[in-house]
Write a protein that holds these residues in place. Structure first.
Motif, PDB file in Angstrom:
ATOM      1  N   ALA A 127      -4.831  -0.882   5.358  1.00  0.00           N
ATOM      2  CA  ALA A 127      -5.714   0.242   5.052  1.00  0.00           C
ATOM      3  C   ALA A 127      -5.852   1.163   6.263  1.00  0.00           C
ATOM      4  N   ARG A 128      -6.006   0.583   7.441  1.00  0.00           N
ATOM      5  CA  ARG A 128      -6.117   1.386   8.664  1.00  0.00           C
ATOM      6  C   ARG A 128      -4.820   2.126   8.946  1.00  0.00           C
ATOM      7  N   GLU A 129      -3.720   1.449   8.724  1.00  0.00           N
ATOM      8  CA  GLU A 129      -2.413   2.054   9.018  1.00  0.00           C
ATOM      9  C   GLU A 129      -2.099   3.220   8.096  1.00  0.00           C
ATOM     10  N   LEU A 175       0.814  -1.220   0.000  1.00  0.00           N
ATOM     11  CA  LEU A 175       0.000   0.000   0.000  1.00  0.00           C
ATOM     12  C   LEU A 175       0.850   1.274   0.000  1.00  0.00           C
ATOM     13  N   PRO A 176       1.970   1.349   0.756  1.00  0.00           N
ATOM     14  CA  PRO A 176       2.788   2.576   0.673  1.00  0.00           C
ATOM     15  C   PRO A 176       3.274   2.862  -0.745  1.00  0.00           C
ATOM     16  N   GLU A 177       3.651   1.825  -1.470  1.00  0.00           N
ATOM     17  CA  GLU A 177       4.108   2.012  -2.843  1.00  0.00           C
ATOM     18  C   GLU A 177       2.959   2.451  -3.753  1.00  0.00           C
ATOM     19  N   LEU A 178       1.770   1.866  -3.543  1.00  0.00           N
ATOM     20  CA  LEU A 178       0.613   2.265  -4.346  1.00  0.00           C
ATOM     21  C   LEU A 178       0.231   3.718  -4.061  1.00  0.00           C
ATOM     22  N   ILE A 179       0.309   4.125  -2.797  1.00  0.00           N
ATOM     23  CA  ILE A 179       0.025   5.514  -2.422  1.00  0.00           C
ATOM     24  C   ILE A 179       1.009   6.451  -3.114  1.00  0.00           C
ATOM     25  N   GLU A 180       2.289   6.068  -3.126  1.00  0.00           N
ATOM     26  CA  GLU A 180       3.312   6.877  -3.793  1.00  0.00           C
ATOM     27  C   GLU A 180       3.011   7.030  -5.282  1.00  0.00           C
ATOM     28  N   LEU A 181       2.668   5.924  -5.926  1.00  0.00           N
ATOM     29  CA  LEU A 181       2.433   5.944  -7.369  1.00  0.00           C
ATOM     30  C   LEU A 181       1.149   6.695  -7.731  1.00  0.00           C
ATOM     31  N   ALA A 182       0.131   6.603  -6.854  1.00  0.00           N
ATOM     32  CA  ALA A 182      -1.166   7.211  -7.160  1.00  0.00           C
ATOM     33  C   ALA A 182      -1.292   8.638  -6.630  1.00  0.00           C
ATOM     34  N   GLY A 183      -0.291   9.121  -5.930  1.00  0.00           N
ATOM     35  CA  GLY A 183      -0.307  10.509  -5.465  1.00  0.00           C
ATOM     36  C   GLY A 183      -1.170  10.753  -4.246  1.00  0.00           C
ATOM     37  N   GLY A 184      -1.297   9.750  -3.385  1.00  0.00           N
ATOM     38  CA  GLY A 184      -2.028   9.948  -2.138  1.00  0.00           C
ATOM     39  C   GLY A 184      -2.944   8.793  -1.804  1.00  0.00           C
ATOM     40  N   ALA A 185      -3.207   8.633  -0.496  1.00  0.00           N
ATOM     41  CA  ALA A 185      -4.029   7.517  -0.020  1.00  0.00           C
ATOM     42  C   ALA A 185      -5.464   7.600  -0.528  1.00  0.00           C
ATOM     43  N   GLY A 192      -4.363   4.884   5.952  1.00  0.00           N
ATOM     44  CA  GLY A 192      -5.449   5.782   5.586  1.00  0.00           C
ATOM     45  C   GLY A 192      -6.073   5.505   4.238  1.00  0.00           C
ATOM     46  N   VAL A 193      -6.012   4.247   3.823  1.00  0.00           N
ATOM     47  CA  VAL A 193      -6.568   3.832   2.534  1.00  0.00           C
ATOM     48  C   VAL A 193      -7.976   3.273   2.753  1.00  0.00           C
ATOM     49  N   THR A 194      -8.850   3.461   1.778  1.00  0.00           N
ATOM     50  CA  THR A 194     -10.193   2.893   1.856  1.00  0.00           C
ATOM     51  C   THR A 194     -10.143   1.377   1.699  1.00  0.00           C
ATOM     52  N   PHE A 195     -10.732   0.670   2.656  1.00  0.00           N
ATOM     53  CA  PHE A 195     -10.915  -0.776   2.554  1.00  0.00           C
ATOM     54  C   PHE A 195     -12.371  -1.016   2.216  1.00  0.00           C
ATOM     55  N   SER A 196     -12.623  -1.626   1.060  1.00  0.00           N
ATOM     56  CA  SER A 196     -13.998  -1.828   0.606  1.00  0.00           C
ATOM     57  C   SER A 196     -14.355  -3.302   0.639  1.00  0.00           C
ATOM     58  N   ARG A 197     -15.393  -3.620   1.402  1.00  0.00           N
ATOM     59  CA  ARG A 197     -15.889  -4.995   1.398  1.00  0.00           C
ATOM     60  C   ARG A 197     -17.398  -5.029   1.188  1.00  0.00           C
ATOM     61  N   GLY A 198     -17.962  -3.900   0.781  1.00  0.00           N
ATOM     62  CA  GLY A 198     -19.386  -3.852   0.482  1.00  0.00           C
ATOM     63  C   GLY A 198     -20.222  -3.233   1.572  1.00  0.00           C
ATOM     64  N   ASP A 199     -19.623  -2.984   2.749  1.00  0.00           N
ATOM     65  CA  ASP A 199     -20.383  -2.330   3.814  1.00  0.00           C
ATOM     66  C   ASP A 199     -20.799  -0.928   3.392  1.00  0.00           C
ATOM     67  N   ASP A 200     -20.044  -0.367   2.445  1.00  0.00           N
ATOM     68  CA  ASP A 200     -20.297   0.987   1.968  1.00  0.00           C
ATOM     69  C   ASP A 200     -21.281   0.997   0.800  1.00  0.00           C
ATOM     70  N   GLY A 201     -21.958  -0.120   0.587  1.00  0.00           N
ATOM     71  CA  GLY A 201     -22.918  -0.226  -0.509  1.00  0.00           C
ATOM     72  C   GLY A 201     -22.389  -1.108  -1.622  1.00  0.00           C
ATOM     73  N   ARG A 202     -23.158  -2.096  -2.004  1.00  0.00           N
ATOM     74  CA  ARG A 202     -22.712  -3.022  -3.048  1.00  0.00           C
ATOM     75  C   ARG A 202     -23.177  -2.556  -4.429  1.00  0.00           C
ATOM     76  N   ALA A 203     -22.385  -2.901  -5.436  1.00  0.00           N
ATOM     77  CA  ALA A 203     -22.702  -2.534  -6.823  1.00  0.00           C
ATOM     78  C   ALA A 203     -23.496  -3.666  -7.471  1.00  0.00           C
ATOM     79  N   LEU A 204     -24.680  -3.914  -6.947  1.00  0.00           N
ATOM     80  CA  LEU A 204     -25.460  -5.051  -7.411  1.00  0.00           C
ATOM     81  C   LEU A 204     -25.955  -4.861  -8.846  1.00  0.00           C
TER      82      LEU A 204
END
Length: 300
Positions: free
Chosen positions: A235-237, A213-223, A239-251
């Motif tokens: 993700a918690r460490e 995740l630190p490398e992905l944050i670096e490449l993408a320009g921020g968490a 500040g990245v979004t962890f998505s498992r569907g609790d935030d709404g599923r794309a049914l």
């Protein structure tokens, strides 16, 4: 009906095939005679007790089969139709399952191929929506050759994005065929990505959970430009979004995938199939990793 169940947490050996009462659909639901059911990482996490819940527990969130009973108000399918979809009760690895939502199986697809679709397509669509992937953007997918990763690659390409995907060298030709530019994971992968896109990427999706995740944050320009579906602690460490569907599923994703499949713009390979009675072997294969495509149980 026969169904997969476990009465204690543990390894694959705790899985049993038991007789359970037949389920019946509620309003807006359909029941199917299951022909194939998908196997996912969430199955062994559930089996190991990592997702909590009371015992005993059943398994399976996605299935394909033939409609044999309609719930109240269902008018878009008929008994005898081939459909695939989600089993909200987590009991799809069985002879009968109640589905909602569901969609017609594309004419060119068999039951195992259809059972492979729901979780991968929904997860990929949900995360692409959250990242705002659209035409002209550049997406990096970490773990691009698995079922969710390859779904995300193809759906991002359909949206008009440029896609860079990490995978082992043996899967690079596969990623090229899906429309991605492959990059080997492991030490030095940031430099390999920058060789393709010196200014980095617009967004990154982590499917592999490989601690980058630190490398992905670096490449993408921020968490804020990174989403993971596989690294909750990271993700918690970071500040990245962890998505498992609790935030709404794309049914809604199920509704359009058939058209893409029939147009030759999307495919999801089935890596291996197992009879329902060999569900423990399917878990062992999945936990061993390095599976390209989906593991599917055959029923009936």
């Amino acid at each position: 009906m026969k169904a997969v169940r476990f009465s204690r947490f543990g390894g694959p050996e705790v899985l049993e095939i038991v007789d359970l009462p037949d389920p019946h659909p509620g309003p807006g639901q359909v029941r199917i005679a299951v022909r194939a059911a998908g196997v996912n990482a969430s199955d062994w996490k559930k089996r190991e007790g990592l997702m909590g819940g009371e015992l005993p527990q059943t398994l399976g969130y996605e299935a394909a089969g033939v409609v044999d009973e309609l719930g109240e108000g269902v008018t878009d399918v008929a008994v005898g139709d081939r459909v695939f979809g989600f089993c909200a009760e987590g009991a799809a690895q069985a002879e009968l399952a109640v589905l909602s939502p569901y969609a017609p199986i594309p004419p060119s697809l068999d039951f195992p191929g259809a059972a492979a679709l729901p979780a991968a397509v929904e997860t990929a669509t949900r995360t692409l929506d959250r990242l705002g992937v659209e035409s002209g953007g550049t997406l990096l997918v970490n773990g691009a050759s698995g079922s969710v990763g390859s779904a995300a690659v193809q759906l991002a390409v359909v949206r008009g994005a440029r896609v860079i995907g990490t995978a082992g060298p043996a899967n690079h030709d596969y990623l090229r065929a899906l429309g991605a530019e492959p990059v080997a994971y492991g030490e030095g992968f940031v430099e390999r990505v920058r060789a393709l896109t010196p200014d980095g990427v617009d967004m990154a999706l982590d499917v592999a959970g490989s601690g980058v995740l630190p490398e992905l944050i670096e490449l993408a320009g921020g968490a804020g430009h990174v989403v993971t579906v596989a690294d909750f602690a990271g993700a918690r460490e970071h500040g990245v979004t962890f998505s498992r569907g609790d935030d709404g599923r794309a049914l809604h994703a199920l509704d359009g995938i058939g058209e893409l499949i029939e147009a030759g713009r999307f495919s999801l390979p089935v890596a291996r199939t197992f009879p329902l009675a060999e569900v423990a072997e399917a878990h062992r294969a999945g936990e061993g990793g390095h599976v390209r495509g989906k593991l599917v149980l055959l029923v009936g």
